[in-house]
Design a protein around this motif. Sequence first.
Motif, PDB file in Angstrom:
ATOM      1  N   UNK A 194       0.837  -1.208   0.000  1.00 31.43           N
ATOM      2  CA  UNK A 194       0.000   0.000   0.000  1.00 31.43           C
ATOM      3  C   UNK A 194       0.869   1.255   0.000  1.00 31.43           C
ATOM      4  N   UNK A 195       1.909   1.277   0.834  1.00 29.96           N
ATOM      5  CA  UNK A 195       2.794   2.440   0.908  1.00 29.96           C
ATOM      6  C   UNK A 195       3.520   2.658  -0.415  1.00 29.96           C
ATOM      7  N   UNK A 196       4.004   1.579  -1.037  1.00 27.02           N
ATOM      8  CA  UNK A 196       4.718   1.703  -2.311  1.00 27.02           C
ATOM      9  C   UNK A 196       3.786   2.211  -3.409  1.00 27.02           C
ATOM     10  N   UNK A 197       2.557   1.703  -3.431  1.00 29.06           N
ATOM     11  CA  UNK A 197       1.583   2.155  -4.435  1.00 29.06           C
ATOM     12  C   UNK A 197       1.269   3.632  -4.254  1.00 29.06           C
ATOM     13  N   UNK A 198       1.105   4.059  -3.008  1.00 28.27           N
ATOM     14  CA  UNK A 198       0.802   5.467  -2.743  1.00 28.27           C
ATOM     15  C   UNK A 198       1.968   6.356  -3.161  1.00 28.27           C
ATOM     16  N   UNK A 199       3.171   5.985  -2.802  1.00 29.66           N
ATOM     17  CA  UNK A 199       4.335   6.811  -3.112  1.00 29.66           C
ATOM     18  C   UNK A 199       4.584   6.897  -4.611  1.00 29.66           C
ATOM     19  N   UNK A 200       4.211   5.881  -5.363  1.00 29.03           N
ATOM     20  CA  UNK A 200       4.495   5.854  -6.792  1.00 29.03           C
ATOM     21  C   UNK A 200       3.373   6.451  -7.634  1.00 29.03           C
ATOM     22  N   UNK A 201       2.129   6.244  -7.234  1.00 33.26           N
ATOM     23  CA  UNK A 201       1.007   6.533  -8.127  1.00 33.26           C
ATOM     24  C   UNK A 201       0.152   7.732  -7.740  1.00 33.26           C
ATOM     25  N   UNK A 202       0.147   8.128  -6.494  1.00 39.13           N
ATOM     26  CA  UNK A 202      -0.729   9.212  -6.075  1.00 39.13           C
ATOM     27  C   UNK A 202       0.046  10.517  -5.938  1.00 39.13           C
ATOM     28  N   UNK A 203      -0.676  11.608  -6.089  1.00 38.21           N
ATOM     29  CA  UNK A 203      -0.054  12.928  -6.064  1.00 38.21           C
ATOM     30  C   UNK A 203       0.667  13.188  -4.738  1.00 38.21           C
ATOM     31  N   UNK A 204       0.031  12.791  -3.629  1.00 36.46           N
ATOM     32  CA  UNK A 204       0.656  13.025  -2.328  1.00 36.46           C
ATOM     33  C   UNK A 204       2.024  12.379  -2.233  1.00 36.46           C
ATOM     34  N   UNK A 205       2.161  11.153  -2.741  1.00 34.08           N
ATOM     35  CA  UNK A 205       3.444  10.471  -2.711  1.00 34.08           C
ATOM     36  C   UNK A 205       4.484  11.163  -3.558  1.00 34.08           C
ATOM     37  N   UNK A 206       4.083  11.624  -4.754  1.00 34.68           N
ATOM     38  CA  UNK A 206       5.033  12.324  -5.609  1.00 34.68           C
ATOM     39  C   UNK A 206       5.468  13.655  -4.990  1.00 34.68           C
ATOM     40  N   UNK A 207       4.553  14.283  -4.262  1.00 33.02           N
ATOM     41  CA  UNK A 207       4.910  15.553  -3.618  1.00 33.02           C
ATOM     42  C   UNK A 207       5.937  15.349  -2.512  1.00 33.02           C
ATOM     43  N   UNK A 208       5.911  14.200  -1.844  1.00 31.44           N
ATOM     44  CA  UNK A 208       6.954  13.902  -0.865  1.00 31.44           C
ATOM     45  C   UNK A 208       8.340  13.983  -1.525  1.00 31.44           C
ATOM     46  N   UNK A 209       8.453  13.369  -2.722  1.00 32.31           N
ATOM     47  CA  UNK A 209       9.725  13.392  -3.436  1.00 32.31           C
ATOM     48  C   UNK A 209      10.093  14.812  -3.867  1.00 32.31           C
ATOM     49  N   UNK A 210       9.102  15.569  -4.342  1.00 34.27           N
ATOM     50  CA  UNK A 210       9.368  16.940  -4.781  1.00 34.27           C
ATOM     51  C   UNK A 210       9.872  17.800  -3.628  1.00 34.27           C
ATOM     52  N   UNK A 211       9.256  17.644  -2.465  1.00 36.25           N
ATOM     53  CA  UNK A 211       9.676  18.414  -1.290  1.00 36.25           C
ATOM     54  C   UNK A 211      11.084  18.025  -0.872  1.00 36.25           C
ATOM     55  N   UNK A 212      11.384  16.742  -0.875  1.00 33.17           N
ATOM     56  CA  UNK A 212      12.718  16.296  -0.494  1.00 33.17           C
ATOM     57  C   UNK A 212      13.791  16.708  -1.478  1.00 33.17           C
ATOM     58  N   UNK A 213      13.443  16.790  -2.774  1.00 31.26           N
ATOM     59  CA  UNK A 213      14.421  17.176  -3.791  1.00 31.26           C
ATOM     60  C   UNK A 213      14.799  18.642  -3.665  1.00 31.26           C
ATOM     61  N   UNK A 214      13.802  19.507  -3.436  1.00 33.87           N
ATOM     62  CA  UNK A 214      14.073  20.938  -3.334  1.00 33.87           C
ATOM     63  C   UNK A 214      12.917  21.606  -2.590  1.00 33.87           C
ATOM     64  N   UNK A 215      13.011  21.728  -1.258  1.00 32.49           N
ATOM     65  CA  UNK A 215      11.902  22.314  -0.492  1.00 32.49           C
ATOM     66  C   UNK A 215      11.550  23.730  -0.939  1.00 32.49           C
ATOM     67  N   UNK A 216      12.574  24.554  -1.267  1.00 36.92           N
ATOM     68  CA  UNK A 216      12.298  25.934  -1.682  1.00 36.92           C
ATOM     69  C   UNK A 216      11.511  25.958  -2.988  1.00 36.92           C
ATOM     70  N   UNK A 217      11.911  25.131  -3.943  1.00 37.13           N
ATOM     71  CA  UNK A 217      11.189  25.078  -5.213  1.00 37.13           C
ATOM     72  C   UNK A 217       9.770  24.550  -5.009  1.00 37.13           C
ATOM     73  N   UNK A 218       9.608  23.607  -4.090  1.00 32.85           N
ATOM     74  CA  UNK A 218       8.269  23.085  -3.806  1.00 32.85           C
ATOM     75  C   UNK A 218       7.363  24.187  -3.267  1.00 32.85           C
ATOM     76  N   UNK A 219       7.914  25.054  -2.417  1.00 31.05           N
ATOM     77  CA  UNK A 219       7.147  26.196  -1.910  1.00 31.05           C
ATOM     78  C   UNK A 219       6.739  27.121  -3.051  1.00 31.05           C
ATOM     79  N   UNK A 220       7.691  27.434  -3.929  1.00 30.78           N
ATOM     80  CA  UNK A 220       7.411  28.338  -5.037  1.00 30.78           C
ATOM     81  C   UNK A 220       6.392  27.742  -5.998  1.00 30.78           C
ATOM     82  N   UNK A 221       6.422  26.432  -6.148  1.00 34.38           N
ATOM     83  CA  UNK A 221       5.498  25.762  -7.049  1.00 34.38           C
ATOM     84  C   UNK A 221       4.081  25.709  -6.489  1.00 34.38           C
ATOM     85  N   UNK A 222       3.946  25.982  -5.198  1.00 34.92           N
ATOM     86  CA  UNK A 222       2.629  26.004  -4.586  1.00 34.92           C
ATOM     87  C   UNK A 222       2.239  24.741  -3.846  1.00 34.92           C
ATOM     88  N   UNK A 223       3.210  23.857  -3.648  1.00 33.79           N
ATOM     89  CA  UNK A 223       2.897  22.644  -2.897  1.00 33.79           C
ATOM     90  C   UNK A 223       2.674  22.980  -1.426  1.00 33.79           C
TER      91      UNK A 223
END
Length: 345
Positions: A194-223
Motif C-alpha cells: 500500500x505504501x509503495x503504491x501510494x508513493x508511486x502513483x498518487x499525487x501526495x506520494x510524488x509531492x513527498x519526493x518533490x519536497x525532499x528534492x528541493x523544499x524551496x522550489x516546492x514552496x514556489x510551485x505552490x505545494x
Amino acid sequence: MITTTAPPQSGTSPASRLVRHVATARETGILIALVAIIVVATISNPNFLFSSDGFRDLLLTPSLLLLVAVGSAIVIITRNVDLSVGSVVGLTAYLTGRLFIDIPGIPIIGVFAGGILFGAVLGAINGALVAFARVPALVITLGTMYIYRGINVAWTGSDRINASDLPREFRGLGTDSILGIPILTIIAVLVLVVAAWYMRNLRGGREFYAIGSDPAAAHLYGLKVTRRVISAFVVSGALAGLAGVLYAARYGTVSSAAGFGWELQAIGAAVIGGVAISGGVGTVWGAAIGAFLLLTINRALPILGIDDFWQRAVVGVLILGAIVLDRVLAVRQHRRLIAQREETR
C-alpha cells in the motif's frame, strides 16, 4: 503513395525497458546481497534456511523493523529524519498490554486502532514541531525520543506486560502462519504494498519526493509543504504504533526497554536500501529490503563465526557505503544533465 514504417528499435519494448530498470535499480543490488548472505549462511549451516524454524525466522524477524523502516523512509524522502520511532514502538507496545488488562473483553481490532492512532498522534506532534518551529527534524525528534522514552519508563516503572495478560488470539498474530507464511509478515507486506503504491502513483506520494528534492522550489510551485511534512511524520508514527501493537503480539512480554535502539536500525535499513539521507531519492521497497538485509546479517554472521564487534562493523560499512554510493550517483547524474544541456544548445 507507399508508406513505410521504421522497424522497432531493439531495447525499446516494455519488457526490455522493465529488464533494464530492474537491472539498474539500487534495490536490485541490495536484494542480490541479501540472497548471497542467505546462500552463504545456508551452506555453512543448512538449518539457517532448510528447517521450519529457520525459514520462519527468516521471514518473521525483520517484519516489525520493516514497518518502522517504511515510515522512516517516507520521512527521509521529505529531507527529514525521525529519531523517535523506537520510543513510539515501546510506548505503544505497553499501551497495548494495558488496554487488554484495563478493558477486559476489548476487541482486538479496537486495540489495533488505538495503537495506530496513538502512534499517529505522537508523529503529528513531531511533524508540527518540525513544520512550525522551523527547527531541524534531527533536533526535534532527538528531544521527543527522550521525552517519549521517559514517559514510557515512568509509566511502566518496574512493571511489565506478560504473555498471560494477552488473549491467545492476539498472541497468535505474532506466532501463527498461513500456508507457511507468518501472519505478521503478511501484515507487514500488505502495508509495504500500500505504501509503495501510494508513493508511486498518487499525487501526495510524488509531492513527498518533490519536497525532499528541493523544499524551496516546492514552496514556489505552490505545494503544501507544511501539510505534507506533517503527514509524513504522522505516517511514520502510525506505522511505529502498528509495529508496537504487533511487538506485543510477537513477544508477549513488554518492558520499558521495548523498541530501544530501533530508530537507528530503521534509518540504517532505509539508507542501506537506497533512500538518500539528503531526501528526494529512494523507495519504500528498498527500505524493506534493507530491513531484511540488516537483520539477516545479524542472524547469519554468528553462524559464520564472526564476532559481535565485526557484526556491528559490517552494518556500519554498509551504511557508509550506501551514503558514498548515493553521492557518486548524484554527481554522475549532475554531470549527465550538464552534458545534455550543452548538447541542446
